[in-house]
Design a protein around this motif. Structure first.
Motif, mmCIF file in Angstrom:
data_model
loop_
_atom_site.group_PDB
_atom_site.id
_atom_site.type_symbol
_atom_site.label_atom_id
_atom_site.label_comp_id
_atom_site.label_asym_id
_atom_site.label_seq_id
_atom_site.Cartn_x
_atom_site.Cartn_y
_atom_site.Cartn_z
ATOM 1 N N ARG A 149 3.925 -6.273 -15.688
ATOM 2 C CA ARG A 149 4.475 -6.902 -14.484
ATOM 3 C C ARG A 149 4.154 -6.043 -13.262
ATOM 4 N N LEU A 150 3.607 -6.706 -12.244
ATOM 5 C CA LEU A 150 3.197 -5.996 -11.033
ATOM 6 C C LEU A 150 4.081 -6.381 -9.860
ATOM 7 N N PRO A 151 4.356 -5.420 -8.975
ATOM 8 C CA PRO A 151 5.012 -5.711 -7.698
ATOM 9 C C PRO A 151 3.942 -6.073 -6.682
ATOM 10 N N LEU A 152 4.216 -5.892 -5.404
ATOM 11 C CA LEU A 152 3.205 -6.011 -4.359
ATOM 12 C C LEU A 152 2.144 -4.938 -4.592
ATOM 13 N N VAL A 153 0.876 -5.356 -4.728
ATOM 14 C CA VAL A 153 -0.220 -4.424 -4.998
ATOM 15 C C VAL A 153 -1.041 -4.249 -3.726
ATOM 16 N N LEU A 154 -1.048 -3.034 -3.203
ATOM 17 C CA LEU A 154 -1.750 -2.737 -1.958
ATOM 18 C C LEU A 154 -2.927 -1.801 -2.218
ATOM 19 N N GLY A 155 -3.586 -1.387 -1.157
ATOM 20 C CA GLY A 155 -4.748 -0.517 -1.239
ATOM 21 C C GLY A 155 -5.552 -0.703 0.035
ATOM 22 N N ILE A 156 -6.463 0.202 0.329
ATOM 23 C CA ILE A 156 -7.168 0.148 1.606
ATOM 24 C C ILE A 156 -7.978 -1.137 1.771
ATOM 25 N N ASN A 157 -8.360 -1.764 0.655
ATOM 26 C CA ASN A 157 -9.124 -3.005 0.737
ATOM 27 C C ASN A 157 -8.353 -4.203 0.185
ATOM 28 N N SER A 183 9.575 -3.196 -4.393
ATOM 29 C CA SER A 183 8.817 -2.046 -4.871
ATOM 30 C C SER A 183 7.346 -2.371 -4.636
ATOM 31 N N ALA A 184 6.488 -1.389 -4.821
ATOM 32 C CA ALA A 184 5.066 -1.597 -4.515
ATOM 33 C C ALA A 184 4.228 -0.667 -5.377
ATOM 34 N N THR A 185 2.924 -0.853 -5.300
ATOM 35 C CA THR A 185 1.989 0.067 -5.951
ATOM 36 C C THR A 185 0.644 -0.087 -5.274
ATOM 37 N N THR A 186 -0.348 0.661 -5.763
ATOM 38 C CA THR A 186 -1.709 0.529 -5.247
ATOM 39 C C THR A 186 -2.627 0.066 -6.375
ATOM 40 N N HIS A 259 1.051 9.190 -14.130
ATOM 41 C CA HIS A 259 0.756 7.755 -14.054
ATOM 42 C C HIS A 259 1.868 6.973 -13.348
ATOM 43 N N GLN A 260 2.760 7.693 -12.673
ATOM 44 C CA GLN A 260 3.804 7.053 -11.884
ATOM 45 C C GLN A 260 3.434 7.138 -10.402
ATOM 46 N N ILE A 261 4.166 6.390 -9.580
ATOM 47 C CA ILE A 261 3.872 6.371 -8.146
ATOM 48 C C ILE A 261 5.160 6.150 -7.367
ATOM 49 N N THR A 262 5.201 6.641 -6.141
ATOM 50 C CA THR A 262 6.339 6.432 -5.249
ATOM 51 C C THR A 262 5.898 5.583 -4.063
ATOM 52 N N VAL A 263 6.865 5.035 -3.348
ATOM 53 C CA VAL A 263 6.548 4.260 -2.153
ATOM 54 C C VAL A 263 5.793 5.116 -1.143
#
Length: 280
Positions: A149-157, A183-186, A259-263
Motif C-alpha cells: 500500500r502506497l501513500p502519496l508518492v513524490l519525487g523530483i519528476n 503520509s508520503a514517500t518518494t 529502508h524507512q523514510i520520514t516526511v
C-alpha cells in the motif's frame, strides 16, 4: 531458477521506475498499453491493454516467477485481469505476486491514520476496487502475495512536483488541502523497498509510507519554499471543518531502518533544484 519479473503497467510513473530499478539485477519484462507507443521499440515491453487483451495468455507466454501489478484502466477489467493472474499463479506455485495498492482503501476512515491490520473501508470507486483486488489475491493465493500500500508518492519528476514547479514558474494556482493529514514517500524509496521485499521474499501487507504525517498544505508549501524564491498561488480547498486523515503508517511489517523514510526526507528529496535534476 533465475527470477523473471513481469511488471504489469510498466509504462506508468511507478511501473517504469520499478523497471529502471530492476533491469540491471534481474530478467525483467513489462507491459505497456498502445497509447504509450514509445515503448514499442523496447524488446522486453509487451503491448497489453487491460480492456482488450488476455492476461492469462500473456503470462503463459512470458512465464514470470514474480509479478508486480501496477495496472491502470477500467476497474472491472482490472479485476477480471487479476482473476486471470490468480488462475496462473494457482498452477505455478513458485510464482509470487506483489500488488501495488493504495491508501485509498482507507478513504472512508477520517479520524485516525491506518495500519496494516486495520480493516479497509472505502467510499470511492478507486478504494473499493483496490479492496476487491486485495481480497481476491489474499483470499486465493495468500502465501504467494504481498500487498504494497502506497501513500502519496513524490519525487523530483513525479507529476505533482512537476506541476508544482510549473505553478511556481508561472505564478499559477496550486491546490492544497489544509485539513487533510497524509503520509508520503518518494519513488526512489519505493523502488528500494520493493527491491528489498523481493530479495527477502517477504509476504504480507506492507505500508510503504513515511513513519510520520503532515498536513497536505504544509508539505507542498515547505517543498516550494526550499525550491526557490518564486512561489505559486496556493489555493486552499476545505473538504471538512476539522482534520481528516488519509494517512497510512507502517507498524507491524516495518522494514529495517535504511529502508524507512520520514516526511522531512521526502521534502528534502523533492526540493532538489533543476540544475541537480539536469545533472542526473
Amino acid at each position: 531458477m533465475a527470477n523473471r519479473i513481469l511488471i504489469l503497467g510498466g509504462s506508468g510513473f511507478i511501473g517504469n521506475a520499478l523497471y529502471r530499478e530492476f533491469h540491471s539485477y534481474f530478467e525483467v519484462q513489462a507491459t505497456y498499453c498502445h497509447q504509450h507507443g514509445a515503448f514499442s521499440e523496447n524488446q522486453v515491453f509487451h503491448n497489453y491493454c487491460v480492456e482488450e487483451d488476455s492476461l492469462f495468455l500473456l503470462l503463459n507466454k512470458i512465464r514470470p516467477t514474480t509479478i508486480i501489478s501496477v495496472l491502470n484502466g477500467d476497474f472491472k477489467c482490472q479485476l477480471e485481469a487479476h482473476q486471470q493472474l490468480v488462475n496462473y499463479v494457482l498452477i505455478n506455485p513458485k510464482c509470487s505476486v506483489l500488488y501495488v495498492s493504495s491508501a485509498a482503501v482507507f478513504d472512508a476512515k477520517h479520524r485516525h491514520p491506518s495500519f496494516e491490520n486495520d480493516v479497509p473501508v472505502s467510499e470511492t470507486k478507486l478504494g473499493k476496487y483496490k479492496i476487491a483486488a486485495e481480497n481476491l489475491l489474499l483470499g486465493n493465493i495468500p502465501s504467494q502475495t504481498s500487498i504494497l500500500r502506497l501513500p502519496l508518492v513524490l519525487g523530483i519528476n513525479s507529476p505533482e512536483i512537476v506541476h508544482l514547479r510549473q505553478c511556481m514558474r508561472h505564478h499559477a494556482t496550486f491546490e492544497v488541502f489544509p485539513n487533510l493529514v497524509i503520509s508520503a514517500t518518494t519513488i526512489n524509496k519505493v523502488c528500494q523497498q520493493v527491491h528489498y521485499i523481493i530479495n527477502k521474499a517477504l509476504r504480507g501487507i506492507f505500508h510503504l509510507a513515511s513513519n510520520d504525517m503532515i498536513h497536505h498544505d504544509e508539505l507542498f508549501k515547505e517543498i516550494a519554499s526550499k525550491m526557490g524564491d518564486k512561489m505559486p498561488i496556493f489555493k486552499n480547498v476545505f473538504n471538512s471543518n476539522e482534520d481528516r486523515y488519509n494517512a497510512i503508517l507502517p507498524k507491524i511489517n516495518k522494514l529495517p531502518n535504511p529502508h524507512q523514510i520520514t516526511v522531512q526526507q521526502v521534502i528534502e528529496e523533492c526540493s532538489l533544484n533543476e540544475e541537480i535534476i539536469s545533472i542526473k
